[in-house]
Write an enzyme that holds these catalytic residues in place. Structure first.
Site, short mmCIF file in Angstrom:
data_model
loop_
_atom_site.label_atom_id
_atom_site.label_comp_id
_atom_site.label_asym_id
_atom_site.label_seq_id
_atom_site.Cartn_x
_atom_site.Cartn_y
_atom_site.Cartn_z
N ARG A 295 0.82 -1.22 0.00
CA ARG A 295 0.00 0.00 0.00
C ARG A 295 0.85 1.26 0.00
O ARG A 295 0.51 2.25 -0.63
CB ARG A 295 -0.96 -0.03 1.20
CG ARG A 295 -2.10 -0.98 0.93
CD ARG A 295 -2.97 -1.29 2.12
NE ARG A 295 -4.09 -2.12 1.65
CZ ARG A 295 -5.04 -2.62 2.42
NH1 ARG A 295 -5.04 -2.41 3.72
NH2 ARG A 295 -6.01 -3.36 1.90
N HIS A 438 -6.50 -0.22 -6.73
CA HIS A 438 -5.84 -1.49 -6.36
C HIS A 438 -5.22 -1.45 -4.96
O HIS A 438 -5.05 -0.40 -4.38
CB HIS A 438 -4.85 -1.94 -7.43
CG HIS A 438 -3.65 -1.07 -7.65
ND1 HIS A 438 -2.55 -1.50 -8.35
CD2 HIS A 438 -3.39 0.22 -7.30
CE1 HIS A 438 -1.66 -0.54 -8.41
NE2 HIS A 438 -2.13 0.51 -7.79
N GLU A 439 -4.96 -2.63 -4.44
CA GLU A 439 -4.47 -2.81 -3.06
C GLU A 439 -5.43 -2.20 -2.03
O GLU A 439 -5.01 -1.63 -1.02
CB GLU A 439 -3.08 -2.19 -2.88
CG GLU A 439 -1.99 -2.77 -3.75
CD GLU A 439 -1.65 -4.21 -3.40
OE1 GLU A 439 -2.07 -4.72 -2.34
OE2 GLU A 439 -0.96 -4.84 -4.22
N GLY A 440 -6.72 -2.36 -2.27
CA GLY A 440 -7.72 -1.83 -1.33
C GLY A 440 -8.20 -0.48 -1.80
O GLY A 440 -7.45 0.50 -1.75
#
Lengths: 597, 597
Positions: A295, A438-440
């Site tokens: 992140r 992306h990545e949450g």
């Protein structure tokens, strides 16, 4: 044009104290020259092997003919150059073939690769993450089988989390793993949006796959992590026959095009051979340790693209003559460069605030990763970890939202030219548009912050944050130009504290309602956090100016100070109005009914 | 999925009183059935001939082989269908072969074409504008030579303003016109970003070109308007030999791809034959009358794309199951459609507020155009014109900024899917990204508002605006649910009045400084203006609900009312903080120096 070297020196050695890392035992064999040479190497490799095909890779995205994936050949050349320069293993131990270099320095190096070509950088970025997971949690046998080839760049890696049916809700994943008699597993299922999921640049691709062992608990508590290679790997590390992993198709993205985005099928025949990493049912915890670092990587990617958007727009604004100031009515006078127009300066100021603020934030977060690993005391390592945990949602989302705005502003500054593919701005925007997803997603990060992170370890991270901001406010109060900036930030901080206290009560009383404004809270927290990042830069700048720096150096610090002023005055201005809604528990979003749309 | 029919009925016949136009003499031969049939035709032609190739046109943009421009063939079929349905001349007199239909109705029709395929709609949009200019200002001889073919769709048209060297600064244009012995002119120069500037869909292309007659004054006062056809046209209207107009190249855009964007060279050989429109040196005034209507068109385009982004995201959010509410901890329960997540509803609410608010604003502006032409008294026509003049900068920019955000939110709601070209959201975003740029950037509009429009005719437009908002506030005060919404808007209006008064003094005292925050002022004005647009919708909705409508109709009005609530609470919240900076004459952007960046 790749980032701004002067600013990186400032960020690493003034804003952060990267020099001091040399005193830590782990880095005792290095010196400042090694650090500088590493950064120079990154810049050179990025400029030589990554930047030149950035546009070409966008224009000639990967193709799949049903048998093979084709990439433009420059991609492999870039991969090899990255690997040969040692960056795939740079943070690992000397003993493992690494360079034992600090996290924060390597993140600065990654910023150069991102800035040059974020799509091609996707391959090493994901491979580094996959190798880290194996290094941290897999058995030494698995490590020996996979890591040397991954460190050397013969194998690449992926993170295979998402499935078509569950998206962000990892707890619902359906990929299943069946124990085999030899202690390995057979994996069955489909994964989607797997970046770098297929290509022929490396001898093998090592997928790190989340799956549920048959009979495991439902939800997040029954997820395990597996190594599932594209080709089976013999115990001696040589590559064996093809594993039961098939490319079901490529996805065609708005940007980030030279990174393959794939749908992968595991176990279409008799099951894909997979090896359990660590213990069963702990896969999500392992993956999250990795995702937290990923992140920061997403934030850094957004910061890098924002930075490039800023520099390109700045360059254009200085060169492009157009129009005159409002006070000049004489059409026979020369046109002025558009940077002379206040509204163009406004957009450039916003870009600078967002780009440099994002970069400073991400490098600061990287320094916390570093401190959490190599800090001198258990207390300092723990504190760094707690603070990082709290800040990660903002580190991921603030650059993704505001960095994207910087890219958007870059298009606007160039006007019609910015809208054409003849200039790099529109690609920078398209590439950057992935980062809030992306990545949450931003929504997920907001729930993580308000629903989980704030309260971890009794709110230790939040207390540390308040303490650190308080310290900077005190420093600012004794400086002429920073004092009023500090006052504005102090108001913002007070607002944040009120809102935080109120929302924590609201969440406790009614989770769904209390969390319904989480994203507005995330934004408010992010604005204050980056306000602090800018105040710290301003303090350093005012001190430098007090020391009497002049010329280009004087301009550099004056620019930092003025941007901080812009930020405190304009970017914190909306907080009070939004805070009132948050404290009042505004229910407009919660109350809306689906059928009313 | 094209717009929302129910909402268009609401906007045309409740929010606006389009029915009442039938009482005007010009429309006496029509009835409501004609209006409805016209809208139905637009929807059908848009659905049948425009929507199906929207993605294909994006994916297969126009090409130029050095000789000819190629477009996908569906483009010409769409052009022909548009022309055959009579839309090219629909607002013109019966006597001229038109349908004598009202502006506001035709703008609603254009919204359907925009929503279906904005790039292909670019060709008729520009042709209508070019024909309007000829109709309004050219001699009857020029009208007879060009208009019948333009109305019939045999000739298309362009607006050729921008040049490589001047961009937005029209006063600096260098294209020159030399008088010829036959009363025509020879035009020499280069134009850039000319949409629809070349193609082979029509027998001829009629360029409306701004140029400076040799010896004319410098700046904006020396600009004249010319008709310069691609092929010369004989006095009898037949097409003659090629004029000296050459395509120098195509530009490759981020979106809007099926509209050719061209660089055109006039007079590479012996000069392009051009015909002066109206009087010499009045070209910019003529063009501005047109551009003002084109600016509503840009706002409408942005609104249409925003609307499509909203509808697609809404559809997805209702269908896509993912995750559970925070209050549900049981992983064995079913996943909920993502519309159940408050943060997705927040994004949908924003989209609805921006899309429907933009559409209502643009149709309202179109009704002002209508009233300025066919209002019953000189006073009413004048008032409509003054109010429209004032509001045009917001009508152009608010949908362009917030409609674009609606498209951006559409990507975010779909997440990874929204980022792929397998879904329509990312194209909608790319298409929409042009709107804050063309027909005058946001910066230009802001200067126009604060530097010029506010003070026109002694501020009559502004006074009318205040009066109209005041009337709605009074209506709201007697309604239960609208009363608190009106109170919030009243606060916003008071803020706007304070800021306006302050900025007018600031501009008078120091033009460059006073205008340096013009864009923030434009945004503030736009937020209040659209707040009024939403209050008016809410008043209608509450009255309908009081009458006891239920079922789908009840949901429709409830949605309007709740979106207005969201808007007043959240979108007006930041105003006070920004207003303080504006009233204080904040100089952060003005003071920034180019060398500090």
């Amino acid at each position: 044009m790749l980032l701004n070297e002067r600013d990186f020196q400032f960020l690493l050695y003034e804003f952060l104290d990267t020099q001091a890392l040399l005193e830590r035992e782990r880095y005792a064999e290095h010196d400042r020259a090694v650090f500088d040479a590493t950064l120079t190497t990154a810049r050179q490799v990025a400029a030589e092997f990554f930047a030149p095909h950035n546009h070409k890779g966008d224009h000639n995205e990967p193709t799949f003919d049903g048998e093979r994936v084709s990439l433009i050949p420059e991609t492999k050349a870039a991969w090899d150059a990255f690997a040969n320069a040692g960056f795939l293993a740079a943070h690992h131990d000397f003993a493992d073939g690494g360079l034992q270099l600090p996290e924060v320095l390597l993140r600065a190096c990654m910023a150069y690769f991102n800035a040059a070509n974020i799509a091609t950088t996707g391959y090493p970025f994901l491979s580094i993450g996959a190798a880290n997971l194996i290094k941290s949690f897999a058995s030494s046998e698995l490590q020996q089988r996979f890591l040397p080839a991954m460190f050397a760049g013969r194998f690449s890696g992926t993170m295979a989390l998402t499935e078509p049916g569950q998206g962000s809700a990892l707890g619902d994943l359906r990929t299943r793993a069946v124990p085999a008699s030899d202690g390995s597993f057979r994996v069955f299922g489909q994964k989607m949006f797997i970046s770098g999921g297929d290509h022929e640049m490396t001898e093998n691709i090592v997928h790190l796959v989340l799956a549920r062992i048959e009979g495991a608990p439902a939800g997040v508590k029954g997820i395990s992590l597996f190594v599932v290679p594209k080709f089976n790997v013999n115990a001696d590390g040589t590559v064996g026959p093809r594993n039961d992993v098939a490319l079901a198709g490529l996805l065609h993205k708005m940007g980030y095009r030279n990174t393959t985005s794939t749908v992968l099928s595991f176990g279409e025949r008799d099951g894909a051979v997979g090896y359990l990493v660590g213990e069963a049912n702990k896969g999500l915890a392992y993956m999250f340790q990795m995702m937290n670092e990923a992140r920061i990587g997403v934030g850094l990617g957004a910061a890098s693209l924002a930075y490039q958007s800023f520099l390109h727009a700045l360059d254009y604004a200085r060169e492009r003559p157009q129009g005159r100031l409002a006070s000049c009515k004489d059409p026979l006078t020369r046109q002025v460069p558009i940077i002379e127009h206040a509204d163009v300066r406004r957009m450039l100021l916003m870009q600078k605030a967002y780009a440099e603020g994002s970069m400073a934030l991400c490098l600061y977060a990287s320094s916390l990763v570093e401190d959490s690993h190599t800090g001198g005391t258990e207390q300092s390592r723990g504190d760094a970890a707690q603070l990082l945990d709290l800040l990660t949602p903002m580190v991921k989302t603030w650059p993704s939202r505001y960095g994207l705005m910087a890219s958007d502003l870059g298009i606007q500054i160039l006007g019609g030219a910015g809208y054409t593919r003849e200039y790099p701005l529109e690609q920078l925007y398209r590439d950057n548009r992935l980062n809030p997803i992306h990545e949450g997603t931003e929504s997920i990060q907001a729930l993580d912050l308000l629903g989980r992170k704030l309260g971890l370890k009794g709110g230790r991270g939040y207390a540390l944050f308040l303490e650190k901001v308080g310290y900077s406010l005190q420093q600012a109060s004794s400086l002429d130009e920073c004092a009023p900036l500090g006052q504005r930030l102090a108001q913002g901080l007070a607002v944040l504290q009120d809102v935080t206290a109120s929302l924590q009560l609201q969440v406790a009383a009614h989770a769904d309602l209390g969390l319904s404004n989480a994203t507005a809270y995330l934004d408010l927290f992010g604005r204050v956090l980056v306000g602090w990042v800018w105040l710290r830069q301003a303090i350093l700048a005012e001190c430098a100016l007090q020391r009497g720096v002049v010329g280009d150096e004087g301009d550099f610090y004056r620019g930092k100070l003025h941007t901080a002023r812009y930020y405190m005055e304009w970017e914190l201005a909306p907080l009070t109005g939004i805070a009132q809604l948050l404290c009042a528990g505004n229910s407009a979003c919660h109350d809306m009914q689906g059928r009313w749309f």
